[in-house]
Design an enzyme around this catalytic site. Structure first.
Site, PDB file in Angstrom:
ATOM      1  N   ASP A  89      -1.968  -6.884  -0.544  1.00 13.40           N
ATOM      2  CA  ASP A  89      -1.075  -7.777  -1.372  1.00 13.40           C
ATOM      3  C   ASP A  89      -1.429  -9.298  -1.109  1.00 13.40           C
ATOM      4  O   ASP A  89      -2.123 -10.058  -0.331  1.00 13.40           O
ATOM      5  CB  ASP A  89       0.205  -7.992  -0.268  1.00 13.40           C
ATOM      6  CG  ASP A  89       1.136  -6.378  -0.820  1.00 13.40           C
ATOM      7  OD1 ASP A  89       0.554  -5.723  -1.874  1.00 13.40           O
ATOM      8  OD2 ASP A  89       1.910  -5.887   0.479  1.00 13.40           O
ATOM      9  N   ASP A 125       6.538   2.861   3.676  1.00 14.37           N
ATOM     10  CA  ASP A 125       4.522   3.956   4.337  1.00 14.37           C
ATOM     11  C   ASP A 125       4.282   3.882   5.713  1.00 14.37           C
ATOM     12  O   ASP A 125       3.786   3.379   6.570  1.00 14.37           O
ATOM     13  CB  ASP A 125       3.667   3.183   2.945  1.00 14.37           C
ATOM     14  CG  ASP A 125       4.180   3.890   2.142  1.00 14.37           C
ATOM     15  OD1 ASP A 125       4.692   3.764   1.580  1.00 14.37           O
ATOM     16  OD2 ASP A 125       3.139   1.987   0.624  1.00 14.37           O
ATOM     17  N   ASP A 164       9.409  -0.516   7.923  1.00 11.39           N
ATOM     18  CA  ASP A 164       8.753  -0.880   7.416  1.00 11.39           C
ATOM     19  C   ASP A 164       8.900   0.353   6.657  1.00 11.39           C
ATOM     20  O   ASP A 164       9.933   1.573   7.350  1.00 11.39           O
ATOM     21  CB  ASP A 164       7.089  -0.200   8.236  1.00 11.39           C
ATOM     22  CG  ASP A 164       6.103  -0.822   6.712  1.00 11.39           C
ATOM     23  OD1 ASP A 164       5.755  -1.160   6.156  1.00 11.39           O
ATOM     24  OD2 ASP A 164       5.266   0.132   6.992  1.00 11.39           O
ATOM     25  N   ARG A 198       4.599  -8.862  -9.338  1.00 12.03           N
ATOM     26  CA  ARG A 198       5.856  -8.370  -8.841  1.00 12.03           C
ATOM     27  C   ARG A 198       6.258  -9.895  -8.443  1.00 12.03           C
ATOM     28  O   ARG A 198       5.615 -11.020  -8.606  1.00 12.03           O
ATOM     29  CB  ARG A 198       5.842  -7.390  -6.881  1.00 12.03           C
ATOM     30  CG  ARG A 198       4.955  -6.409  -7.225  1.00 12.03           C
ATOM     31  CD  ARG A 198       4.801  -5.747  -5.494  1.00 12.03           C
ATOM     32  NE  ARG A 198       3.531  -4.449  -5.650  1.00 12.03           N
ATOM     33  CZ  ARG A 198       3.408  -4.315  -4.476  1.00 12.03           C
ATOM     34  NH1 ARG A 198       3.661  -4.192  -4.102  1.00 12.03           N
ATOM     35  NH2 ARG A 198       2.977  -3.014  -5.012  1.00 12.03           N
ATOM     36  N   THR A 252      11.939 -10.951  16.865  1.00 11.36           N
ATOM     37  CA  THR A 252      11.931  -9.732  16.755  1.00 11.36           C
ATOM     38  C   THR A 252      10.611  -8.934  18.443  1.00 11.36           C
ATOM     39  O   THR A 252       9.609  -9.054  19.186  1.00 11.36           O
ATOM     40  CB  THR A 252      11.045  -9.049  15.807  1.00 11.36           C
ATOM     41  OG1 THR A 252       9.272  -9.432  16.112  1.00 11.36           O
ATOM     42  CG2 THR A 252      11.320  -9.518  14.457  1.00 11.36           C
TER      43      THR A 252
END
Length: 258
Positions: A193, A26, A24, A135, A238
């Site tokens: 988001d 931030d 990531d 976006r 992951t």
């Protein structure tokens, strides 16, 4: 087998061919909305000698370059702005997905109009500008406005932690637009988001899961339910690592891979 010996054996098995490490931005590679330090960029360069590295973030390419530098695409093996809807490998574009094509203009207008009316009616200590940012693969919504200063960001984050401005807004939007099958992900200090279900950070995994990696590690700070790292952190493909700061990222990576 003691833990020190186990760590040494893991490091021996690590290689660029077998291990992918995704980050990531931030709170992981940079302080929120700050730029990467020269020390971090040097660390990534050294880490890249040991493993394949990539970055996955919600921001678009321009904002990612603001934080990670104009050489961002050369700094990593994989770059996934907008959660991978704009995907790069070895500095070259490999895929682009469009929210406009997926939802259609009528649904986008319906959503934006509702959000603008909602934001006009909420009472928070400060409002600035750029409340909605459209976006390529998502819509970013900020109750305070993305044009706020860093001091105002910090103040809003503290206010939001108490009054749950973003969480309450997300709950209302989920009910109002259930027909669009949207996902809402709160991240960073001031915004959240909005994107179709499946377009969270796990979207980027389609570009790497068939590339022969034995392990795909992910490092992020917003890994709790509702955070924008949660889905990829908990994905069975992951190995997730929660970090609390840039220094924490460096420490854990050094222990595992260096």
């Amino acid at each position: 087998m003691d833990s020190i010996l186990m760590t040494k054996l893991v490091k021996i098995m690590v290689s660029r061919e077998s291990t992918l490490v995704l980050f990531d931005v931030d709170g992981t590679l940079t302080a929120p909305r700050k730029v990467a330090t020269p020390e971090m960029k040097k660390f990534l360069s050294e880490l890249r000698k040991r493993v394949t590295i990539g970055v996955v973030g919600g921001s678009d390419l321009a904002k990612a370059k603001e934080q990670l530098g104009e050489d961002y695409l050369e700094l990593v093996d994989y770059a996934f702005p907008e959660n991978g809807l704009n995907a790069f490998k070895d500095g070259k574009s490999i895929a682009v997905q469009s929210l406009k094509a997926h939802l259609g203009e009528d649904n986008i207008k319906r959503f934006v109009n509702y959000v603008l009316r909602y934001l006009a009616d909420i009472d928070i200590p400060v409002k600035r500008g750029t409340f909605i940012e459209f976006r390529n693969g998502m819509i970013n919504i900020s109750p305070i406005g993305r044009n706020c200063s860093q001091e105002e960001r910090d103040a809003f984050e503290a206010y939001d932690n108490i009054h749950k401005i973003r969480q309450t807004m997300v709950e209302k939007l989920q009910k109002e637009f259930a027909d669009l099958n949207l996902k809402f992900s709160i991240g960073g200090q001031i915004s959240f988001d909005v994107f179709p279900v499946g377009w969270d950070k796990t979207y980027c995994l389609r570009f790497v899961e068939g590339c022969g990696f034995k392990e795909i590690h992910f490092f992020g700070d917003k890994t709790a339910p509702g955070g924008n790292d949660y889905e990829i952190f908990t994905d069975p493909r992951t190995l997730g690592h929660t970090v609390t700061s840039v220094d924490d990222t460096v420490r854990i990576c050094t222990e595992l891979f260096m």
